[in-house]
Enzyme design. Structure first.
Site, PDB file in Angstrom:
ATOM      1  N   GLU A  93      16.147  11.073  46.585  1.00 16.72           N
ATOM      2  CA  GLU A  93      17.253  11.823  47.203  1.00 16.72           C
ATOM      3  C   GLU A  93      17.100  11.801  48.719  1.00 16.72           C
ATOM      4  OE1 GLU A  93      16.770  15.832  45.692  1.00 16.72           O
ATOM      5  OE2 GLU A  93      16.212  15.019  43.749  1.00 16.72           O
TER       6      GLU A  93
ATOM      7  N   CYS B 257       1.676  16.093  98.009  1.00 20.85           N
ATOM      8  CA  CYS B 257       2.782  16.807  97.374  1.00 20.85           C
ATOM      9  C   CYS B 257       4.112  16.335  97.981  1.00 20.85           C
ATOM     10  CB  CYS B 257       2.597  18.300  97.602  1.00 20.85           C
ATOM     11  SG  CYS B 257       3.937  19.303  96.960  1.00 20.85           S
TER      12      CYS B 257
ATOM     13  N   GLU C 239      19.746  22.948  49.837  1.00 20.37           N
ATOM     14  CA  GLU C 239      19.721  22.927  51.299  1.00 20.37           C
ATOM     15  C   GLU C 239      21.086  23.328  51.846  1.00 20.37           C
ATOM     16  OE1 GLU C 239      16.764  22.172  52.390  1.00 20.37           O
ATOM     17  OE2 GLU C 239      16.902  21.434  54.444  1.00 20.37           O
TER      18      GLU C 239
ATOM     19  N   CYS D  14       3.351  25.916 100.088  1.00 16.40           N
ATOM     20  CA  CYS D  14       4.175  24.794  99.608  1.00 16.40           C
ATOM     21  C   CYS D  14       5.569  25.320  99.240  1.00 16.40           C
ATOM     22  CB  CYS D  14       3.522  24.151  98.394  1.00 16.40           C
ATOM     23  SG  CYS D  14       4.620  23.055  97.498  1.00 16.40           S
TER      24      CYS D  14
ATOM     25  N   CYS E  62      -0.867  20.564  93.455  1.00 23.27           N
ATOM     26  CA  CYS E  62      -0.662  20.587  94.902  1.00 23.27           C
ATOM     27  C   CYS E  62      -1.584  21.660  95.462  1.00 23.27           C
ATOM     28  CB  CYS E  62       0.798  20.931  95.171  1.00 23.27           C
ATOM     29  SG  CYS E  62       1.077  21.634  96.787  1.00 23.27           S
TER      30      CYS E  62
ATOM     31  N   LYS F 253       9.419  10.390  55.707  1.00 23.44           N
ATOM     32  CA  LYS F 253      10.164  10.778  56.905  1.00 23.44           C
ATOM     33  C   LYS F 253      10.614   9.572  57.722  1.00 23.44           C
ATOM     34  CE  LYS F 253       9.980  14.865  58.366  1.00 23.44           C
ATOM     35  NZ  LYS F 253       9.002  15.883  58.560  1.00 23.44           N
TER      36      LYS F 253
ATOM     37  N   ALA G 233       6.868  15.012  64.568  1.00 24.92           N
ATOM     38  CA  ALA G 233       5.725  14.105  64.424  1.00 24.92           C
ATOM     39  C   ALA G 233       4.442  14.794  64.885  1.00 24.92           C
ATOM     40  CB  ALA G 233       5.974  12.841  65.230  1.00 24.92           C
TER      41      ALA G 233
ATOM     42  N   LYS H  36      16.752  13.388  52.321  1.00 24.75           N
ATOM     43  CA  LYS H  36      16.213  14.678  52.750  1.00 24.75           C
ATOM     44  C   LYS H  36      17.156  15.246  53.813  1.00 24.75           C
ATOM     45  CE  LYS H  36      11.942  16.881  54.279  1.00 24.75           C
ATOM     46  NZ  LYS H  36      12.463  17.641  55.405  1.00 24.75           N
TER      47      LYS H  36
ATOM     48  N   ASP I 166       3.531  17.353  62.271  1.00 26.26           N
ATOM     49  CA  ASP I 166       2.960  16.712  61.082  1.00 26.26           C
ATOM     50  C   ASP I 166       1.516  16.285  61.335  1.00 26.26           C
ATOM     51  OD1 ASP I 166       5.219  17.116  59.587  1.00 26.26           O
ATOM     52  OD2 ASP I 166       6.142  15.231  60.199  1.00 26.26           O
TER      53      ASP I 166
END
Ligand code: IVH
Length: 697
Positions: free
Chosen positions: A129, A419, A186, A450, A444, A325, A50, A131, A53
């Site tokens: 068809e 933190c 495919e 750390c 942080c 899709k 997504a 996909k 696209d």
């Protein structure tokens, strides 16, 4: 997704000036190329379909709004450059891609567009068809015999995988047809075969595949043809390329292919008008889980061959077809906790802990929440029922809250101000230099002190792209840290000495270590005591300084001394900013690293343990091998291949990974393999290691 979107991204395409459109277009093209390479070239996508696209759609709308400002090639590239190792095949007819529809309106607009183009008002008849979520392949037949099978590659040139597809179900190697014919379809792995393959991988202690598509890609593009042939792959034909496919109805063409012995998808329909298409799509969406193979949508193709010919193509896709899709796979579960992960540079990432749930075949128990802003915007609260989404290999994400199911006592989430480590350092949100806004990422402020950052830095230091110390991974780092034996990077290189001095019990007596593994670990550490300046820089874990930037930096300052000298002179930032490819962000973080006495002494302590090899200066103009193209193969006796390569480059040569007619020299060590043979076949000069050395002298 790249963290830095152009500022113009959220503005309507039409509202941009041609200059802005062109700049954003170039950024999008580069971004798309990167993701194409991850998806097609490496079978390892880093963004969802997504998101991908979305980039494509944006590029398209920029192109529509500013046709003159966007260069022709923007958006034309499809797929990735072919992987090295297979012969390249130029497709007789380009292997293009499909435009996408995401909702009903997109489908209606698709039909209207066709009607406008053809200047007709009757509803259009389509062949519908499923996909298939696999890889497209082009099969070239001559007089009934399969002569070449090629992957899509960049759409114009693919990889020759003929030998790998000798055993694919539904793909005949011999057909009853005279003359030439190019069948497209495919290759995929059925769900059952995928599960069996992963079981076998586990039994053999090999990595498993994330999904059937990756398994099919990994199998098809496997350089070991016997292994490729042993994998259970299947095929569905969906068309014929070139003039032969032009005047036939798509539906009839599929039946012709079936008669020739190709498997075609049994779930194919001839339907008229957008409403019928949408109803067909909706049914497939409901039943896709029961299918023996993955589908990620459906495809509508204008059925009539003559109309298809009139419609033709736009840059990368036919006007006569569209992929509708399915949305990414989602599932609902409960958010049990939000934890904060601290990265190497202190960046804090909120992570959702979930009641484990099956999302499209994969159990998910954690998902990313990106940043504080995202949690607030979507109002995620611990205890909520949430929708989780997963697409391909990408890290699962939380999409939304099921608000009807919220418990009355659920409390809004407050991002911590400190933190989560024992030091409880303050968390700061930085200002983005470009936008002047607060950075979405919180950090942080504890720096090296750390413990979380410290751990991540150490893990990074020993990782493959940095020091690459075999046998020293997160598990071992944790062990040494827990026992107080490694706190700073330099400690890694004093471990053995400290063991010898009796500071701790010999490693070989520890749980999980034996004589051999302890020896191996010390050996691996010792072998990295000599290190290139680039790897050393990468190992320091400076923000914005990955391998590419470190290489760039090492080219300007080939040693630590020259870097520190420039810093003392006070103009390091400026010098760096003037170098092509170095941005303000990198210059600033390198400068900050050297300026901070804590990071500076960490670096110096580490350097004191090492032999750092200065980076070789730029190749000498007019070097002995200037502009010669060289290939190295086999094992050299007196130097590593890496060194030989560096020396050749130093003398002005270009070093390539594969032999072609353009190659000037192939240097062959012991067990040279197929490259030497190819050199002999092509009449390319073959040199021994001694001859190569003499050439350099
Ligand atoms: S037709 C001109 N039909 O989807 C392109 N493609 O982005 C013709 N795919 O590269 C493609 N099932 O790998 C077509 N029934 C189907 C398909 C299909 C899967 C794949 C194919 C193509 C991609 C489109």
């Amino acid at each position: 997704m790249s963290p830095r979107f152009p500022k113009t991204f959220d503005r309507p395409a039409k509202a941009l000036s041609p200059q802005e459109a062109s700049e954003e277009g170039l950024w999008l093209a580069a971004e798309i190329a990167l993701h194409d390479e991850r998806y097609h070239g490496q079978d390892a996508p880093i963004i969802t379909d997504a998101e991908y696209d979305k980039l494509r759609r944006r590029l398209k709308s920029l192109g529509d709004a500013h046709p003159a400002a966007l260069a022709d090639e923007v958006g034309v590239a499809v797929g990735a450059k072919p992987k090295v190792g297979f012969e390249k095949v130029a497709h007789d007819y380009p292997m293009l891609s499909l435009d996408n529809a995401f909702d009903d309106e997109d489908v209606r607009e698709f039909e209207r567009r066709i009607q406008r183009f053809l200047q007709i008002s009757d509803p259009i008849t389509f062949c519908c068809e499923p996909k298939i979520d696999g890889l497209s392949i082009s099969l070239r037949f001559r007089n009934g015999k399969l002569i070449c099978a090629a992957t899509r590659g960049d759409g114009h040139t693919g990889e020759d995988v003929t030998r790998n597809i000798q055993n694919v179900s539904g793909l005949p190697l011999q057909i009853d047809h005279q003359g030439g014919m190019e069948v497209r379809g495919e290759i995929y792995m059925a769900k059952g075969d995928f599960a069996a393959l992963n079981l076998q991988q586990v039994a053999e202690n090999k990595p498993t595949f994330a999904n059937p598509r990756n398994a099919a890609a990994g199998s098809l593009r496997q350089l070991d043809e016997q292994l490729a042939q042993s994998r259970a792959l299947s095929f569905f034909a969906y068309g014929v390329a070139g003039p032969q496919g032009d005047d036939v109805s798509q539906f009839d063409q599929l039946q012709d292919l079936a008669r020739l012995g190709f498997a075609i998808n049994p779930d194919t329909a001839r339907l008229t008008g957008a409403d019928a298409l949408i109803a067909w799509y909706q049914k497939r969406g409901l039943s896709r889980a029961e299918l023996p193979h993955d589908i990620d949508g459906v495809v509508y193709k204008v059925d009539d061959g003559a109309l298809r010919q009139r419609l033709g193509f736009v840059a990368r896709s036919p006007r006569w077809a569209i992929a509708h899709k399915f949305p990414a796979e989602t599932a609902t579960t409960i958010l049990t906790n939000i934890i904060i992960q601290v990265g190497r540079t202190g960046a804090l990432t909120p992570v959702a802990e979930l009641v484990p749930v099956n999302v499209g075949g994969v159990m998910v128990s954690r998902a990313t929440l990106h940043n504080e802003e995202e949690i607030q915007r979507k109002d995620f609260r611990v205890g909520d029922h949430v929708v989780v989404q997963r697409a391909g290999d990408v890290i699962p994400q939380l999409v939304s809250v099921v608000s009807e199911k919220r418990q009355p006592d659920a409390l809004p989430y407050h991002f911590p101000k400190i933190c989560p480590c024992p030091l409880a350092s303050k968390i700061v949100a930085e200002f983005d230099e470009k936008t002047g806004k607060k950075d979405a990422v919180q950090r942080c402020s504890g720096g090296l002190a750390c413990p979380h950052q410290k751990r991540e830095r150490l893990i990074h230091l020993v990782s493959r792209e940095a020091f690459d110390i075999e046998g020293l991974g997160p598990k071992q780092i944790d062990l040494f840290m827990e026992r107080g034996l490694i706190d700073q990077p330099a400690d890694i290189f004093t471990l053995r000495l400290r063991e010898e001095q009796g500071e701790f019990a010999p490693l070989m007596t520890w749980d999980g270590f034996g004589r051999q593994s302890a020896e191996n670990l010390y050996g691996a550490i010792e072998s990295r005591r000599t290190i290139s300046f680039t790897r050393f820089l990468v190992g320091l874990g400076i923000r914005h300084l990955g391998t590419t930037n470190a290489r760039l930096l090492a080219r300007i300052f080939p040693s630590m001394k020259s870097l520190i000298d420039a810093h003392h002179l006070g103009n390091l930032k400026q010098v760096l900013m003037e170098v092509d490819g170095v941005g303000g962000a990198m210059a600033g973080s390198v400068w900050g690293f050297l300026e901070d006495p804590r990071t500076r002494s960490m670096m110096e302590d580490l350097a004191a343990q090492l032999h750092i090899e200065a980076e070789l200066p730029k190749p000498i103009m007019g070097g002995k091998l200037e502009n010669k193209i060289m290939v190295f193969t086999g094992t050299l006796a007196n130097m590593s291949r890496g060194e030989a390569k560096a020396r050749a480059e130093q003398a002005g040569a270009k070093v390539s990974g594969s032999v072609s007619a353009k190659t000037d020299y192939v240097v062959a060590g012991a067990d040279p393999g197929s490259k030497a043979k190819k050199a002999a076949d092509l009449g390319v000069a073959l040199l021994s290691e001694e001859e190569f050395m003499r050439l350099l002298d």
